[in-house]
Design a protein around this motif. Structure first.
Motif, PDB file in Angstrom:
ATOM      1  N   ILE A  70       0.838  -1.209   0.000  1.00  0.00           N
ATOM      2  CA  ILE A  70       0.000   0.000   0.000  1.00  0.00           C
ATOM      3  C   ILE A  70       0.871   1.256   0.000  1.00  0.00           C
ATOM      4  O   ILE A  70       0.549   2.239  -0.675  1.00  0.00           O
ATOM      5  N   ASP A  71       1.960   1.214   0.749  1.00  0.00           N
ATOM      6  CA  ASP A  71       2.869   2.358   0.799  1.00  0.00           C
ATOM      7  C   ASP A  71       3.457   2.635  -0.588  1.00  0.00           C
ATOM      8  O   ASP A  71       3.568   3.789  -1.015  1.00  0.00           O
ATOM      9  N   ALA A  72       3.806   1.561  -1.288  1.00  0.00           N
ATOM     10  CA  ALA A  72       4.355   1.703  -2.645  1.00  0.00           C
ATOM     11  C   ALA A  72       3.288   2.275  -3.588  1.00  0.00           C
ATOM     12  O   ALA A  72       3.592   3.110  -4.454  1.00  0.00           O
ATOM     13  N   LYS A  73       2.046   1.830  -3.401  1.00  0.00           N
ATOM     14  CA  LYS A  73       0.946   2.335  -4.227  1.00  0.00           C
ATOM     15  C   LYS A  73       0.715   3.819  -3.972  1.00  0.00           C
ATOM     16  O   LYS A  73       0.488   4.599  -4.916  1.00  0.00           O
ATOM     17  N   ALA A  74       0.786   4.230  -2.698  1.00  0.00           N
ATOM     18  CA  ALA A  74       0.602   5.647  -2.348  1.00  0.00           C
ATOM     19  C   ALA A  74       1.690   6.503  -2.998  1.00  0.00           C
ATOM     20  O   ALA A  74       1.414   7.602  -3.504  1.00  0.00           O
ATOM     21  N   LYS A  75       2.918   6.004  -3.000  1.00  0.00           N
ATOM     22  CA  LYS A  75       4.025   6.739  -3.629  1.00  0.00           C
ATOM     23  C   LYS A  75       3.805   6.846  -5.134  1.00  0.00           C
ATOM     24  O   LYS A  75       4.079   7.888  -5.737  1.00  0.00           O
ATOM     25  N   ALA A  76       3.288   5.765  -5.739  1.00  0.00           N
ATOM     26  CA  ALA A  76       3.021   5.772  -7.180  1.00  0.00           C
ATOM     27  C   ALA A  76       1.918   6.773  -7.521  1.00  0.00           C
ATOM     28  O   ALA A  76       2.000   7.493  -8.527  1.00  0.00           O
ATOM     29  N   VAL A  77       0.894   6.839  -6.669  1.00  0.00           N
ATOM     30  CA  VAL A  77      -0.215   7.777  -6.882  1.00  0.00           C
ATOM     31  C   VAL A  77       0.293   9.213  -6.765  1.00  0.00           C
ATOM     32  O   VAL A  77      -0.066  10.080  -7.573  1.00  0.00           O
ATOM     33  N   ARG A  78       1.144   9.464  -5.775  1.00  0.00           N
ATOM     34  CA  ARG A  78       1.691  10.820  -5.601  1.00  0.00           C
ATOM     35  C   ARG A  78       2.614  11.202  -6.768  1.00  0.00           C
ATOM     36  O   ARG A  78       2.648  12.360  -7.192  1.00  0.00           O
ATOM     37  N   GLN A  79       3.351  10.225  -7.266  1.00  0.00           N
ATOM     38  CA  GLN A  79       4.219  10.498  -8.411  1.00  0.00           C
ATOM     39  C   GLN A  79       3.370  10.824  -9.639  1.00  0.00           C
ATOM     40  O   GLN A  79       3.705  11.727 -10.415  1.00  0.00           O
ATOM     41  N   ALA A  80       2.266  10.105  -9.796  1.00  0.00           N
ATOM     42  CA  ALA A  80       1.354  10.382 -10.913  1.00  0.00           C
ATOM     43  C   ALA A  80       0.775  11.790 -10.772  1.00  0.00           C
ATOM     44  O   ALA A  80       0.591  12.496 -11.769  1.00  0.00           O
ATOM     45  N   ARG A  81       0.519  12.194  -9.534  1.00  0.00           N
ATOM     46  CA  ARG A  81      -0.003  13.543  -9.265  1.00  0.00           C
ATOM     47  C   ARG A  81       1.024  14.606  -9.658  1.00  0.00           C
ATOM     48  O   ARG A  81       0.679  15.622 -10.264  1.00  0.00           O
TER      49      ARG A  81
ATOM     50  N   LEU B  46      -5.037   5.925   1.110  1.00  0.00           N
ATOM     51  CA  LEU B  46      -3.988   4.907   1.205  1.00  0.00           C
ATOM     52  C   LEU B  46      -3.137   5.129   2.455  1.00  0.00           C
ATOM     53  O   LEU B  46      -2.753   4.174   3.136  1.00  0.00           O
ATOM     54  N   ASP B  47      -2.869   6.397   2.762  1.00  0.00           N
ATOM     55  CA  ASP B  47      -2.125   6.721   3.996  1.00  0.00           C
ATOM     56  C   ASP B  47      -2.899   6.252   5.234  1.00  0.00           C
ATOM     57  O   ASP B  47      -2.313   5.758   6.195  1.00  0.00           O
ATOM     58  N   GLU B  48      -4.214   6.420   5.191  1.00  0.00           N
ATOM     59  CA  GLU B  48      -5.054   5.998   6.320  1.00  0.00           C
ATOM     60  C   GLU B  48      -5.035   4.466   6.454  1.00  0.00           C
ATOM     61  O   GLU B  48      -5.021   3.928   7.562  1.00  0.00           O
ATOM     62  N   GLN B  49      -5.011   3.784   5.316  1.00  0.00           N
ATOM     63  CA  GLN B  49      -4.902   2.322   5.348  1.00  0.00           C
ATOM     64  C   GLN B  49      -3.605   1.898   6.035  1.00  0.00           C
ATOM     65  O   GLN B  49      -3.604   1.012   6.900  1.00  0.00           O
ATOM     66  N   VAL B  50      -2.516   2.541   5.645  1.00  0.00           N
ATOM     67  CA  VAL B  50      -1.205   2.233   6.243  1.00  0.00           C
ATOM     68  C   VAL B  50      -1.218   2.519   7.740  1.00  0.00           C
ATOM     69  O   VAL B  50      -0.696   1.730   8.543  1.00  0.00           O
ATOM     70  N   ARG B  51      -1.843   3.620   8.128  1.00  0.00           N
ATOM     71  CA  ARG B  51      -1.893   3.983   9.551  1.00  0.00           C
ATOM     72  C   ARG B  51      -2.638   2.921  10.356  1.00  0.00           C
ATOM     73  O   ARG B  51      -2.162   2.461  11.408  1.00  0.00           O
TER      74      ARG B  51
END
Length: 207
Positions: free
Chosen positions: A42-53, A137-142
Motif C-alpha cells: 500500500i505504501d508503494a501504491k501511495a508513492k506511485a499515486v503521488r508520483q502520478a499527481r 492509502l495513507d489511512e490504510q497504512v496507519r
C-alpha cells in the motif's frame, strides 16, 4: 514470574496454557508477516499515486502555458463536493477504500473565459482525485500499522515471555512432584521397616 502452586492441577493448567500459546503463535506470526507485506504494498501504491499527481501537475502547467493565459484558470474553480469511500478487510482490520469523488465547479462566464477552461477543470478534478486516493492509502497504512504493533507485541509476549515462563513452570512443578514421589517412596519403605521391626520385636517377646 508469578508464584505458582506445585500441584498436579497446576501442572495441567500450565501444560494447557503452553498448548494454547504454541497453537496461536504461528497464527500471530503469519498475521504479522501479512500485515508487513500489505503495508509495503500500500505504501508503494501511495508513492506511485503521488508520483502520478506530480507528473500530472507538470503536464497540466506545461499544457496551460501553451495557451499563454495561465491566470485565466483558478484552482478554486474546482472543489471537492463529496468523497466516496467503501470498506475492505485486511488481516481482520477494516480499512477505507477510495471509490472516487464528486466535484463542484464554480460559476464562470463562458463568454469571458478561454475555451480550454473546461478541460483544465477536468484535469484539476483528476489531480484532486489522486490527492484524495493518496490520503486514503495513507489511512490504510496507519490503521494496519497500529494492528501490526499490537500483533508484534503479542508475538513477542508469547515467544519471549509466556512460552519460556510456562515451560519453566512445568519443569519446576515436574521436578517438585518427582521429588515428592521419591520422598513418599522412601517414607513408605522406612515405615514398612519400622513396622516389620516392631512385628519382629513382638514375636521375640512372645517366644
Amino acid at each position: 514470574m508469578a508464584k505458582i502452586k506445585l500441584t498436579k492441577n497446576e501442572l495441567k493448567v500450565q501444560k494447557d496454557a503452553l498448548k494454547m500459546y504454541r497453537r496461536y503463535l504461528p497464527t500471530l506470526m503469519l498475521k504479522k508477516q501479512q500485515l508487513q507485506s500489505e503495508i509495503r504494498t500500500i505504501d508503494a501504491k501511495a508513492k506511485a499515486v503521488r508520483q502520478a499527481r506530480v507528473e500530472l501537475e507538470k503536464e497540466f502547467n506545461d499544457w496551460i502555458a501553451v495557451f499563454g493565459e495561465q491566470d485565466a484558470f483558478k484552482p478554486e474553480m474546482v472543489t471537492v463536493k463529496n468523497i466516496k469511500k467503501g470498506f475492505g478487510n485486511i488481516a481482520g482490520v477494516t480499512i477505507p477504500v477510495y471509490e472516487g469523488a464528486d466535484f463542484s465547479r464554480g460559476d464562470y462566464d463562458l463568454y469571458e473565459t478561454p475555451l480550454w477552461i473546461d478541460m483544465a477543470a477536468d484535469r484539476m478534478e483528476k489531480a484532486l482525485s489522486l490527492d484524495l486516493e493518496a490520503e486514503v492509502l495513507d489511512e490504510q497504512v496507519r490503521l494496519l500499522s497500529v494492528e501490526l504493533r499490537t500483533t508484534t507485541q503479542r508475538v513477542n509476549l508469547f515467544e519471549k515471555i509466556k512460552i519460556p515462563e510456562t515451560k519453566a513452570n512445568i519443569k519446576k512443578i515436574t521436578v517438585y512432584l518427582g521429588d515428592e514421589q521419591v520422598a513418599a517412596v522412601v517414607r513408605s519403605k522406612i515405615s514398612k521397616k519400622k513396622l516389620q521391626a516392631k512385628i519382629d520385636e513382638e514375636q521375640e517377646a512372645a517366644e
